[in-house]
Every structure is written in C-alpha cells, then in structure tokens.
Scaffold this active site. Sequence first.
Site, PDB file in Angstrom:
ATOM      1  N   THR A 449      75.042  18.324  51.915  1.00  0.00           N
ATOM      2  CA  THR A 449      76.049  19.063  52.156  1.00  0.00           C
ATOM      3  C   THR A 449      77.150  18.618  52.945  1.00  0.00           C
ATOM      4  O   THR A 449      76.504  18.051  54.048  1.00  0.00           O
ATOM      5  CB  THR A 449      75.691  20.590  52.160  1.00  0.00           C
ATOM      6  OG1 THR A 449      74.755  20.863  51.145  1.00  0.00           O
ATOM      7  CG2 THR A 449      76.745  21.517  52.239  1.00  0.00           C
ATOM      8  N   SER A 514      73.873  30.044  46.034  1.00  0.00           N
ATOM      9  CA  SER A 514      73.820  28.938  47.100  1.00  0.00           C
ATOM     10  C   SER A 514      73.855  29.724  48.566  1.00  0.00           C
ATOM     11  O   SER A 514      73.973  30.957  48.300  1.00  0.00           O
ATOM     12  CB  SER A 514      75.545  28.258  47.087  1.00  0.00           C
ATOM     13  OG  SER A 514      75.731  27.727  48.298  1.00  0.00           O
ATOM     14  N   SER A 515      73.964  29.058  49.612  1.00  0.00           N
ATOM     15  CA  SER A 515      73.931  29.296  50.995  1.00  0.00           C
ATOM     16  C   SER A 515      75.098  29.132  51.684  1.00  0.00           C
ATOM     17  O   SER A 515      75.331  29.472  52.906  1.00  0.00           O
ATOM     18  CB  SER A 515      72.676  28.828  51.688  1.00  0.00           C
ATOM     19  OG  SER A 515      71.400  29.332  50.986  1.00  0.00           O
TER      20      SER A 515
END
Length: 647
Positions: A449, A514-515
């Site tokens: 990410t 998602s985070s």
Amino acid sequence: MRRTRAILAGASAAVLLSTTLLTGCASNTSESDRTCADTPNGTPVSAAAAPTATATNLATNPEIATGYRSDMTPVRTHSFAVSTANPVATRAACRVLADGGTAANALIAAQTVLGLVEPQASGIGGGAFLLYYDAGSRSIDAYDGREIAPAAATENYLRWISDTDHAPPQPNTRASGRSIGVPGVLRLLESAHHDHGKQPWRDLFDPAIDLADNGFDISARLASQIAQSAPELARDENAKAYFLQPDGTPKPRGYHLTNPAMAKTLSAIAADGPDAFYTGAVAHDIVEATATTSGGRTPGALSLDDLAGYHAAKRTALCTEYRGKQICGMPNPSSGGITVAATLGILANFDLAALGPDHPDRNGGKPKAEAVHLISEAERLAYADRDKYVADSDFVPLPGGSADALLNKDYLKQRAGLINPDRAMGTAQPGDFGPVPLGAGGPQPEHGTSHISVVDRYGNAAAMTTTVESAFGSFHLVDGFVLNNQLTDFSAEPADATGTPLANRVQPGKRPRSSMSPTLVFDRAPDGTRGQLIDVTGSPGGSVIIQFVVKTLVGLLDWQLDPQQAVSQVAFGAANTPVTGVGGEHPAVDATADGAHDPLVQRLRAMGHQVSVADQSSGLSALQRTPDGWIGGADPRREGIVLGDAR
C-alpha cells in the site's frame, strides 16, 4: 506538462529522474523544477537503512521494513505541497502543481509514477480510496476505487478450488488467480479528474511514460522487497523477466530498469482514457493472466464483463468531532474512517494533552506508557466493533443502517468506561447492537500500500491511499503492471463456527473491507459549520494503518507536534489482540533483547500488555496549514519526501 516532458527528454530523463538526484535536478532549468527542488525534507532511504529481510520483521509487517531516517526536518511551503512514498513520484506531482495543476491532476502523475518505482505497493492494477476537498464549494468528495469480486465468485471462492474439490487454491490463495479483483484506481482517477481536474488527462501521463521508456534506478527499498519476494515472483514468467536476473537472482539496488510494456499501456490510457484499460486488448490480457493455470496455479473467474462494468463509487465522507476539530475519513467499505473516528471518540473522554511525549525532539520524542496504554485500549475497543460489523454496506448494512450507532458519543463514552487505566484488557468484546445476524471476522491485512497527500495553490486538497494489497499483489505481471490480490481482504471462511454468516465474506460484485484511512482535518467556524482545512494525512501499513493515523492525529491535535514530528514519532498501538506494538526501528526504543531493557516496554508489560518491538513500516505523510503557507512531514521509515513552492 508537454513543456516539462520535452525538457526531460532533452536532458536525459533517465538521469534527471534518478532517485539519487531528486533533491537537486540542478541541470534542469525550468521554473517548476527549481521550485519543486528547493525544500525536500529527507533523502531517499540509504543502503544502510534498507536491511535484509528477516523472519522476525516479515512475520509481523505488511511490507518489508527499511529502517529509519533520523532527525528529518519539516518542509515549509507557500501555496502548494505534495508528499508521496517515493521521491520520483513526489517530484512528478510537484511539477504538475507548479505548472498550475490541481490536486486531482497531481494525483494522476503521482499514481502512475508510483506504479513504476514502487510496484510492490500500488499501481494501475490495484485500487484506492480518495478524500478530495474542493475549496471553491467547501465540499468533500469521497471516491471509492476499491476492487470488486467477479460476478462468478462464490462464498467459497477463496476457500477451495470448487464445491467438488475442497483443496485450497494453488499454489496458495494469494498467488492464484482467485485473489485478483477488478482494479479500480483508474476509474477513481477518471472521476476525480472529471470533477476537479484542470490540465488535460493525457498530459498527466507524460512523466510516467518517459520514466517507463527511459528507465530508473531501483531504489534500496524496492531492491529489498524484490529480494524478499523473489521465489514468488519467479512463478510468473513476466514478473520473473522484469524483476529477476537471467540466473534468477533479484535485480539489485541501482539496476537501471525500463518498462516498455508499461509505456505502451500508459500511452493507450493517456490517449483513450480508462476505457483502454477496462475494454480492448489490455482487458483481454488481464482476463487471460487471471485465468492462467501455468505453474499449477488455480485460475480466477474474472471476466471481460466484470472489467467493462466497473465503476468508482462516490460516497459521503464520514466526518466527526474531536477536540473541537472536524475529522473527515473514508466510509465503508473502508473500515478506516469508522475505526479512527471510534478510537478518537473514546479518547475524547481522557486528557491526552497531559500525557504528551517526553523530550519531543525532531524524531517526536518518546511516548509515555500511560498514553500508549490508553490509545491502545481505545483501539482494541474500536477494532472489536470494526471486526464484527463493518463491511461493504451495499451488501451488509451497519447497525442501524449508518455509522451513527457505532460513533454515538454516549456509546463511545460507555466504551471508554471499560478501560482500566492500570491494566490492559487483552481482547475487547464488540458492542451489543441487538440481534444483528453477523459473525465476527478477524482483520484482513493490506500488505502492499502507499499514500499521497496533496494541497494545491487553489486551496484544494487530496488524501489518497492506494494499494495492490500484498507486496507485488498476486505476483501476476501483465502489460507492465502488477495485478492486485485484493480479494484476500475478504474473509476466506463464509461463516463463523456457529454457521452465522460473516459480514466480510465473499459475494459477487462485493468490495472487500479495507483499513485504508485517508484523512482531512478542519477547524470549526464560529457558527459551528466546517471551517478551514488544517491537516491532510494518511498512511500505508495494512490493518495497522488505523493505528498509524491515530497516533499522528493525536500528535498533531493533542500534543501539538509539527507534522514531521507527528509522523516520525514512535509507532505504537493495537488491534483487537493482546499484542501492543512499539516500533523498535525508532531510535528512542531499545529493541535489544526483545525490548527487555526499554523503560516504556517494561512499563507496558507490567500493565499486562504483550509488547512487540518489531520494526514498523508505516508510510505516513502529513501536511498542515500555517499562517503563511503549509508545513509537511514524510515518514522516515520509507523513502518519501515532501516538496512544494518554497517560502
């Protein structure tokens, strides 16, 4: 941008865009290049700061940890600023801003370059979440470019090969075709550009096309990740040829890498828009790569219709109060906005200002054990609700039909009352919202990410977190870019032990939880309405993103740290497990002997915390408004920098 491309070509783009020269570009004479070179706050990660991967740090970290750059100084700019996780991408975005582009324009340049220089983390084969502030309308748009499951996916899609063959996908779920979701980032960028762009779409691809054609030197961080992932990359012939030497060894730091396939792909997208990706030859290549059985891989069920039908959703930003400020985050299917807001809502019941770090030097000082304890406990409580209730609300509604129940002030005050100031709770229980027919599902990590923070000269701002999920995604390389393995963010099991369906189970067309937590912070106007934008922040880091963003917001708002101190400070926090992380890469933490000699670690363990001092790999950035411009910080744990127009 056409002018900039001509300059780069004439002066050898391969040299001018070299990572090692990004802080100067002295041979480049355009005004925008001089502007964007004036105030970098850090140098690329050095070889010394990129240690060889070890079993210890890889077992606990989303991406490989590459050290820590001590004593970074904040960057002060006049009217615009940008921070990305790589100097090459920061430079490309800064040039767009210097040429009069908007934050939406800068995102396109940054994302396409990041897909080349850090393909382990993000790229056009992945997805993203974006918060965009439009200064003219004083409004916030939340863009959801999350990948989706194919229409042919079943609830057991990640669990086993078929209903008659219960063997798991081969060689594993991640490296099989089953992990690949419909990429979303290009549709997101298209939507943001349509709404907020100023410069032509096609011109914004020039930096990445030049870079793909002329090449760039592999950075220390990318080299370390290639080395760690080499066995998996070798399974895919395209990835093997691109990332590995002919003898199978990883291409090293400083290797000059070109990507003509990516140049061709980006040129098509620049000319014809995202349709060149979602239909036609590129789409056929994505479907073919997903369906491959080479090397014994289990194929995925992604179809041309799945790609052609993808759209980026526009959602309502999730905005809550904290310390008299408005904190705006991303709504679900990202759990980041809700979990950050819930954590802060719990912490609002404590006087954190009295628990600021000791001796806050350029590295942010060292947090007090009492502060780490309170924040970690609040996070455990917030993660407990996140794990049980939050998923794609287009499929699974939140309790009460919105985030209001989870973020109700009285409810969060009650949750705060569960915190013992002297003893860790270990594992928190979720709140009770009645007969909600969902089982709990543990956190599913995004490993690969990146994050981009931008403010432009017009007052607009963007916070975009972008991902291919695990480092190098599914290890499938097609037409020059990495395909995500985002579907592994779903719960592989469709139900819990009692047979109760999990909120985050696989369903056709569904977006995995998602985070990612892109965040914008605003003052409150005297009449109580939204006031001036004051902070832009976000981070990569998997399910730990929430913790990274919380510690940065607390640093900025409770402890009055500057943005560089706030992102540089010790990384600490907890998900809903007994383990509390205290980043051992930080110079203020003594990680020898598993932290046995560190006073902070000793105190936390005495309070019942199971403390991990594994190195952390956050990639935070933070931009903050000042009376005469902006001040920014980039995470010392990666190789990013902040650039802008100097003052």
